[in-house]
Design a protein around this motif. Structure first.
Motif, short mmCIF file in Angstrom:
data_model
loop_
_atom_site.label_atom_id
_atom_site.label_comp_id
_atom_site.label_asym_id
_atom_site.label_seq_id
_atom_site.Cartn_x
_atom_site.Cartn_y
_atom_site.Cartn_z
N ARG A 90 0.83 -1.21 0.00
CA ARG A 90 0.00 0.00 0.00
C ARG A 90 0.86 1.26 0.00
O ARG A 90 0.56 2.23 -0.69
CB ARG A 90 -0.92 0.00 1.22
N ILE A 91 1.94 1.23 0.78
CA ILE A 91 2.85 2.38 0.82
C ILE A 91 3.50 2.58 -0.55
O ILE A 91 3.60 3.71 -1.05
CB ILE A 91 3.94 2.18 1.90
N GLU A 95 3.94 5.59 -5.63
CA GLU A 95 3.92 5.62 -7.10
C GLU A 95 2.82 6.54 -7.61
O GLU A 95 3.01 7.26 -8.60
CB GLU A 95 3.73 4.20 -7.65
N ARG A 96 1.67 6.52 -6.94
CA ARG A 96 0.57 7.39 -7.35
C ARG A 96 0.93 8.86 -7.16
O ARG A 96 0.65 9.70 -8.02
CB ARG A 96 -0.68 7.04 -6.55
N MET A 97 1.60 9.16 -6.04
CA MET A 97 2.01 10.54 -5.77
C MET A 97 3.05 11.01 -6.78
O MET A 97 3.02 12.15 -7.24
CB MET A 97 2.55 10.65 -4.34
N GLN A 138 2.63 14.68 -13.61
CA GLN A 138 1.56 15.30 -14.38
C GLN A 138 1.47 16.80 -14.10
O GLN A 138 1.26 17.61 -15.02
CB GLN A 138 0.23 14.62 -14.07
N GLN A 139 1.64 17.18 -12.85
CA GLN A 139 1.61 18.60 -12.48
C GLN A 139 2.77 19.35 -13.11
O GLN A 139 2.62 20.49 -13.56
CB GLN A 139 1.64 18.75 -10.96
N GLU A 140 3.94 18.71 -13.14
CA GLU A 140 5.11 19.35 -13.75
C GLU A 140 4.89 19.56 -15.25
O GLU A 140 5.25 20.60 -15.80
CB GLU A 140 6.36 18.50 -13.51
#
Length: 200
Positions: free
Chosen positions: A160-161, A166-168, A174-176
């Motif tokens: 889960r961690i 990986e999701r973060m 994507q933000q960059e």
């Protein structure tokens, strides 16, 4: 006793917290029997008696229960009727001395079961329930030195961690990409040959 021997690891002593003999009781749902096994109800009935007798022996004063829910398939999770029986048959002293029920890695299923159980569970008891979503969060609440965490729960927590990290990272990329300014599109200049031809 022989029939529940494979499932005795479901409850264990996890040491003490705070001052005095405040016990930490660990209930690992991953060690429960599969609901499809033969004599399931008979096993669960005897397992319940074992859990209650263990609590009476392990608990001297106040205590908390850690319910290890992670890595437990749905067919191993106890049903509402079993939980209701546990609650109703546990000695009043044990219910009163329980200071907290910490549910590690809660799922929508366990939340739903608890929500459905509200009619026969007191408000005081419901207020004792806490949810933690990782073993790190759990370590902030109770000392973990003597808490037995099943290996499958450790792996579940690590996965889960990893998935969260990986999701973060993906969201960050994507933000960059969205924040990079794009160069304006220049109008293409007409070739000089065309200008000359038009002047003739």
């Amino acid at each position: 006793m022989q029939i529940i021997r494979p499932y005795l690891r479901v409850i264990s002593h996890g040491g003490y917290y705070g001052e005095g003999l405040n016990a930490i009781i660990v209930f690992s749902a991953c060690y429960l029997p599969d609901s499809s096994c033969s004599d399931y109800h008979y096993i669960m009935e005897n397992l319940f008696l074992y859990v209650v007798s263990s609590l009476e022996m392990l608990v001297a004063e106040d205590y908390l229960i850690i319910y290890m829910n992670g890595a437990t398939p749905r067919n191993k999770m106890p049903g509402i009727s079993w939980l209701k029986k546990c609650y109703q048959m546990i000695d009043r002293r044990l219910r009163k001395n329980l200071k907290s029920l910490v549910i590690a890695h809660p799922t929508w299923f366990i939340r739903t079961v608890l929500a459905i159980s509200r009619p026969f569970i007191s408000v005081k008891f419901m207020n004792k329930i806490q949810y933690v979503h990782s073993l790190d969060e759990l370590a902030e609440i109770v000392p973990m030195e003597h808490v037995h965490v099943p290996e499958c729960v450790v792996q579940f927590d690590e996965e889960r961690i990893k998935a969260r990290r990986e999701r973060m990272e993906q969201e960050h990329r994507q933000q960059e990409q969205q924040s990079v300014p794009q160069e304006p599109i220049k109008k293409s200049e007409r070739p000089k040959s065309m200008v000359v031809n038009q002047g003739l």
